[in-house]
Scaffold this motif. Structure first.
Motif, PDB file in Angstrom:
ATOM      1  N   GLY A   1      70.774 -20.082 138.132  1.00  0.00           N
ATOM      2  CA  GLY A   1      71.506 -20.736 139.347  1.00  0.00           C
ATOM      3  C   GLY A   1      71.436 -22.920 138.907  1.00  0.00           C
ATOM      4  O   GLY A   1      71.712 -23.538 139.494  1.00  0.00           O
ATOM      5  N   GLN A   2      70.586 -22.776 137.568  1.00  0.00           N
ATOM      6  CA  GLN A   2      70.268 -24.109 137.152  1.00  0.00           C
ATOM      7  C   GLN A   2      71.033 -24.484 135.696  1.00  0.00           C
ATOM      8  O   GLN A   2      72.278 -23.692 135.536  1.00  0.00           O
ATOM      9  N   THR A   3      71.523 -26.150 136.361  1.00  0.00           N
ATOM     10  CA  THR A   3      72.812 -26.288 134.991  1.00  0.00           C
ATOM     11  C   THR A   3      72.719 -26.761 133.542  1.00  0.00           C
ATOM     12  O   THR A   3      71.522 -27.499 133.687  1.00  0.00           O
ATOM     13  N   VAL A   4      73.172 -26.624 132.874  1.00  0.00           N
ATOM     14  CA  VAL A   4      73.016 -27.451 131.816  1.00  0.00           C
ATOM     15  C   VAL A   4      74.633 -27.581 131.127  1.00  0.00           C
ATOM     16  O   VAL A   4      75.632 -27.318 131.036  1.00  0.00           O
ATOM     17  N   LEU A   5      74.503 -29.167 131.044  1.00  0.00           N
ATOM     18  CA  LEU A   5      75.669 -29.519 129.565  1.00  0.00           C
ATOM     19  C   LEU A   5      75.092 -29.682 128.029  1.00  0.00           C
ATOM     20  O   LEU A   5      74.347 -29.254 127.319  1.00  0.00           O
ATOM     21  N   ASP A   6      76.263 -28.499 127.854  1.00  0.00           N
ATOM     22  CA  ASP A   6      76.042 -28.555 126.469  1.00  0.00           C
ATOM     23  C   ASP A   6      77.335 -29.502 125.046  1.00  0.00           C
ATOM     24  O   ASP A   6      78.258 -29.185 125.218  1.00  0.00           O
TER      25      ASP A   6
ATOM     26  N   ALA B   1      71.963 -30.074 122.180  1.00  0.00           N
ATOM     27  CA  ALA B   1      72.812 -30.366 121.724  1.00  0.00           C
ATOM     28  C   ALA B   1      71.927 -30.240 120.370  1.00  0.00           C
ATOM     29  O   ALA B   1      71.247 -30.397 119.910  1.00  0.00           O
ATOM     30  N   ASN B   2      73.633 -29.988 119.001  1.00  0.00           N
ATOM     31  CA  ASN B   2      73.331 -29.736 117.652  1.00  0.00           C
ATOM     32  C   ASN B   2      73.613 -30.304 116.941  1.00  0.00           C
ATOM     33  O   ASN B   2      75.071 -30.215 116.631  1.00  0.00           O
ATOM     34  N   PRO B   3      73.606 -32.164 116.844  1.00  0.00           N
ATOM     35  CA  PRO B   3      74.098 -32.605 116.453  1.00  0.00           C
ATOM     36  C   PRO B   3      74.492 -32.872 115.398  1.00  0.00           C
ATOM     37  O   PRO B   3      73.956 -32.392 114.755  1.00  0.00           O
TER      38      PRO B   3
ATOM     39  N   LEU C   1      73.915 -37.618 126.288  1.00  0.00           N
ATOM     40  CA  LEU C   1      72.103 -36.845 127.025  1.00  0.00           C
ATOM     41  C   LEU C   1      71.385 -37.372 128.065  1.00  0.00           C
ATOM     42  O   LEU C   1      70.956 -36.212 128.734  1.00  0.00           O
ATOM     43  N   LEU C   2      70.637 -38.048 127.911  1.00  0.00           N
ATOM     44  CA  LEU C   2      69.736 -38.744 128.874  1.00  0.00           C
ATOM     45  C   LEU C   2      70.153 -39.081 130.051  1.00  0.00           C
ATOM     46  O   LEU C   2      70.421 -39.418 130.962  1.00  0.00           O
TER      47      LEU C   2
ATOM     48  N   GLY D   1      65.286 -34.065 134.348  1.00  0.00           N
ATOM     49  CA  GLY D   1      65.808 -33.586 133.789  1.00  0.00           C
ATOM     50  C   GLY D   1      65.114 -32.920 132.182  1.00  0.00           C
ATOM     51  O   GLY D   1      64.655 -34.254 132.151  1.00  0.00           O
ATOM     52  N   SER D   2      65.215 -32.233 131.400  1.00  0.00           N
ATOM     53  CA  SER D   2      64.730 -32.109 130.350  1.00  0.00           C
ATOM     54  C   SER D   2      66.367 -32.165 129.286  1.00  0.00           C
ATOM     55  O   SER D   2      67.362 -32.483 129.626  1.00  0.00           O
TER      56      SER D   2
END
Length: 262
Positions: free
Chosen positions: A54-59, A130-132, A166-167, A174-175
């Motif tokens: 149910g949580q959201t993630v940004l890649d 992220a995998n920058p 990301l922040l 949030g992580s």
């Protein structure tokens, strides 16, 4: 980080695309035969995100969706949004989601760190990852293959831009999780200083007794808990095979990177 045994490659499909098996064969990724090809880094990145259904993630910089889809496969009910600058990679990422029946869990869209799409609202995600690109453009030998160069060498966006983005995207507490070259750890910690806490540094040791080449770093926005360095994980045995712990992650297991605090 490339390593043998991360997937099962099929013959090249029309358009210079291969199909490769990840997570013990439970995930199939189409990716360019030439150019950036996912190995173990996105798998470990996705495994380190402590996400709940149910949580959201940004890649950020989702590419063809490797990390995002590994995460979506591992955690039912998660919602992942991928941001990617290259339109052809966005199309491939969304094709990969449909190929694996994960189109309800993941969507990729065109955007960059400076001008993301309006649908990407700052402060709205539970987690970001992220995998920058690993290399500073001023010190790198740039690959002539555009896709590989974009994945490995910083362009207009520096590491500071990636971490700042990301922040901004995550909620308070949030992580933020990223995987990066170990020799850039000092830069990462400097950029997180005063902006995030509960930082965990998780080294990935190629073999026992060999210096770490990669680190996973996870931090929480607006948290002041001190930093901790985990024991990390040894990836390979002396014979080159993956250790049991590494193999478990590559087959879809979660990676508990939290260091013991006393």
């Amino acid at each position: 980080m490339r390593a043998k045994g991360t997937g099962l490659s099929e013959p090249v499909l029309p358009g210079g695309i291969t199909e490769d098996a990840f997570l013990g064969g439970t995930l199939t990724l189409r990716q360019p035969a030439d150019g950036y090809r996912a190995a173990i880094d996105p798998v470990f990145l996705a495994a380190a995100v402590a996400v709940e259904p149910g949580q959201t993630v940004l890649d950020a910089g989702t590419g063809h969706g490797a990390a995002a889809l590994c995460l979506a496969r591992r955690v039912d009910g998660v919602r992942v949004t991928g941001i990617e600058l290259q339109p052809e990679m966005v199309r491939l990422a969304n094709d990969n989601a449909r190929l694996n029946g994960l189109e309800r869990s993941f969507q990729a869209m065109i955007g960059d760190l400076a001008t993301p799409l309006p649908r990407v609202v700052p402060g709205s995600f539970d987690h970001a990852m992220a995998n920058p690109p690993f290399l500073d453009a001023g010190r790198a030998d740039v690959s002539p293959e555009p896709g590989r160069a974009a994945a490995s060498v910083e362009g207009a966006a520096t590491l500071a831009d990636w971490i700042g983005f990301l922040l901004r995207m995550v909620k308070a507490k949030g992580s933020v999780t990223l995987i990066q070259r170990a020799d850039r750890l000092g830069d990462i910690l400097s950029l997180l200083d005063g902006r995030a806490g509960e930082i965990v540094v998780y080294p990935l040791w190629p073999k026992a007794g060999v210096v770490a080449r990669r680190v996973i770093v996870r931090a929480r926005k607006s948290i002041r808990t001190p930093m901790a360095v985990s024991a990390g994980m040894v990836l390979h045995r002396d014979d080159g095979a993956f250790t049991p712990d590494a193999d478990a992650v590559l087959r879809g297991g979660a990676l508990d990177i939290a260091a013991t605090r006393t």
